[in-house]
Structures are given as structure tokens and as C-alpha cells.
Design a protein around this motif. Structure first.
Motif, PDB file in Angstrom:
ATOM      1  N   CYS A  52      45.763  50.035 100.510  1.00 18.84           N
ATOM      2  CA  CYS A  52      44.652  49.183 100.939  1.00 18.84           C
ATOM      3  C   CYS A  52      45.124  48.371 102.145  1.00 18.84           C
ATOM      4  CB  CYS A  52      44.187  48.281  99.809  1.00 18.84           C
ATOM      5  SG  CYS A  52      45.387  47.062  99.313  1.00 18.84           S
ATOM      6  N   ALA A  97      40.317  48.850 100.547  1.00 12.25           N
ATOM      7  CA  ALA A  97      40.689  49.397  99.242  1.00 12.25           C
ATOM      8  C   ALA A  97      39.541  50.126  98.559  1.00 12.25           C
ATOM      9  CB  ALA A  97      41.205  48.277  98.338  1.00 12.25           C
ATOM     10  N   ARG A 115      44.838  48.438  95.038  1.00 11.62           N
ATOM     11  CA  ARG A 115      44.570  47.076  94.558  1.00 11.62           C
ATOM     12  C   ARG A 115      43.711  47.137  93.306  1.00 11.62           C
ATOM     13  NH1 ARG A 115      42.985  41.700  98.006  1.00 11.62           N
ATOM     14  NH2 ARG A 115      43.059  40.270  96.244  1.00 11.62           N
ATOM     15  N   THR A 155      49.213  39.601  94.572  1.00 11.80           N
ATOM     16  CA  THR A 155      48.740  38.652  95.564  1.00 11.80           C
ATOM     17  C   THR A 155      48.446  37.337  94.857  1.00 11.80           C
ATOM     18  OG1 THR A 155      47.230  38.361  97.449  1.00 11.80           O
ATOM     19  CG2 THR A 155      46.256  39.159  95.395  1.00 11.80           C
ATOM     20  N   PHE A 161      48.616  44.885  92.413  1.00  7.88           N
ATOM     21  CA  PHE A 161      48.724  46.094  93.234  1.00  7.88           C
ATOM     22  C   PHE A 161      49.641  47.070  92.510  1.00  7.88           C
ATOM     23  CE2 PHE A 161      47.531  42.844  96.215  1.00  7.88           C
ATOM     24  CZ  PHE A 161      46.715  43.487  97.143  1.00  7.88           C
TER      25      PHE A 161
END
Length: 270
Positions: free
Chosen positions: A29, A58, A78, A101, A214
Motif C-alpha cells: 500500500c 491499499a 494494510r 501505524t 500491516f
């Protein structure tokens, strides 16, 4: 152009050379692109293998794979649900945690409005800039943070900018068009912003889990499984993870990364 490039719009591609027997086709992504360009350069320098890389939105890549309109050998995806769906459909042979993230409160350099936490975004007169018009998962994540904090209504009343583009929104923030925003931590490392914004963490209890994960997936189209496994291991190694951390992601080897792996069940279980 590769088959992937014809199947999916808005691509960020790098490092393509004519196919060689020791090359590997990798998609991720778009949010991972900056980190993966560096990871791929290092891997190629160390091994001599050629990484044919594509980074894009993504949702577009995932849809292309799930509908069999696109093919790649390794996919940095993701969202845990996407990895699980590809596994169930037999499109991937297996996956492992890649990185995580996180979301932060971002303010212009110097923090002129004196923002300290989410509650301050609800104070009268604070100019809030949010990317609620952007495509998910970014916009959905911010909405989830507001909902979990219980501050949706007062923060929305303070919203002076509702942007469709996070980069454009951050440009406005550093130009003084707003006092504060909520963004992914990775954006604080962006060359255009890293010296012009400051950020502070958001309590983990306010961050919805779905968009944080991820995974790195070995796809059924892989030509050299040993090479794909070696590449995935490198991405997950200390060297690969250090690059991801420098680009604002959370390493799978960090205390928070290990906690999220267990909490979310980021494991390849059919």
C-alpha cells in the motif's frame, strides 16, 4: 509497464528492470512506499536480487488481488482482515506481521495554541483541521478516535477545515491556517513537514485497532518461494524494521509491536 501497473491506478513504481530469474514482484500500500524504496535498495545491494516494486492505494491493490485482476508475489497489506481474506481464498500462502501505524496529534512548530491532548481540541476557539474527506482508512480512523474519546461533537464544532487530502491539510497547518490536526505518525517524518510540525501521542485506548496492522503476504503467484521468504525475513529483520521506524512506523520487535501482535491476534491461522 508491469501487469500490476495496468490493473491498478495511481501507482508509485520504482526499480523496474526486465524480468530476471532472480527478481521478485512486490506490492505494498502507498503509505509504505517511502520505507520500502529504502528497504528494497538495501536488499538489492546486499543480495544482487532485483525487486520489481509497486506502491499504491491499499484498497485498489487489495481489490485487484481479491478479484483476480492483479497478481504479485509479495504483498505488504494494510489491515488484518485483508490478509485473512486473501489467506482464506487461497490467494496468499501465508502472512506475518510487518509493522504497525499509529495516530498522533499534530501542531505547527512551536505549538502556538498550546495543545496538550485530545480534550484541548474541544476547547472554544481552537481551529481544528481534519482529513474526514480523505479515503479510508485514514478518515475512518480519525472518526473512530473522536468517537472513542467521546469528544466528537465539540471537536467537530471547532473544525475549520475538512480536507480530502492529508498532504494539503498539513501544508495548511504549517502555514497557520489551523491550530491542530490528527494524523498518522508516519507523516511526521515526511520531508516537507518533519521540521515544521510537532506531535504528541494519543492514548492507545482511543485508537481503533482495525487500521493499525500491516502484514507481509507471500502470494500464490510466487515463482521462487525461497527468495520471497528471504525477502520477507529481511523486511522483518532489525535492519528492515529500523527503516520502518525511521519512517514513523512501529516495529514488530518493539514492546508496543509485540503487544499489538498478541492483542489483535496477528497470526496466520486458517
Amino acid at each position: 509497464a508491469t501487469a500490476a501497473a495496468t490493473a491498478v491506478p495511481n501507482l508509485i513504481s520504482a526499480g523496474y528492470t526486465p524480468f530476471k530469474s532472480d527478481s521478485l514482484d512486490v506490492w505494498t500500500c502507498g503509505g509504505l512506499s517511502e520505507a520500502f524504496l529504502q528497504i528494497n535498495d538495501l536488499y538489492e545491494a546486499k543480495t544482487g536480487h532485483n525487486i520489481q516494486y509497486t506502491g499504491a492505494f491499499a484498497g485498489a491493490l487489495g481489490k485487484a488481488l481479491l478479484t483476480l485482476k492483479g497478481q504479485t508475489e509479495v504483498f505488504g497489506a494494510r489491515g488484518l482482515e485483508l490478509a485473512q481474506n486473501m489467506r482464506k481464498k487461497g490467494i496468499s500462502l501465508g502472512f506475518k506481521p510487518l509493522c504497525f501505524t499509529d495516530y498522533v496529534i499534530a501542531v505547527p512548530k512551536g505549538n502556538p495554541a498550546g495543545i496538550r491532548d485530545l480534550k484541548d481540541l474541544s476547547e472554544p476557539g481552537v481551529r481544528v483541521m481534519l482529513p474526514l474527506g480523505a479515503s479510508p482508512p485514514g478518515s475512518a480512523s480519525v472518526q473512530g478516535i473522536l468517537k472513542k474519546s467521546g469528544l466528537t461533537d465539540p471537536i467537530m464544532q471547532n473544525m475549520t477545515v475538512n480536507e480530502t487530502c492529508v498532504i494539503k491539510m498539513l501544508c495548511g497547518l504549517i502555514e497557520g491556517k489551523g491550530d491542530v490536526s490528527i494524523i498518522e505518525k508516519r507523516l511526521t517524518t515526511h520531508a516537507r513537514f518533519k521540521d515544521k510540525i510537532e506531535y504528541m501521542p494519543i492514548e492507545p485506548k482511543f485508537i481503533p485497532p482495525a487500521p493499525l496492522t500491516f502484514t507481509i503476504n507471500i502470494m500464490k503467484y510466487v515463482q521462487d518461494k525461497k527468495l520471497a521468504d528471504d525477502y520477507a525475513d529481511f523486511v522483518r529483520s532489525e535492519e528492515g524494521q529500523s527503516i520502518l521506524e525511521k519512517c514513523g512506523f512501529t516495529s514488530v520487535h518493539s514492546a508496543r509491536g509485540l503487544d499489538l501482535i498478541e492483542r489483535f491476534g496477528v497470526k496466520d491461522v486458517q
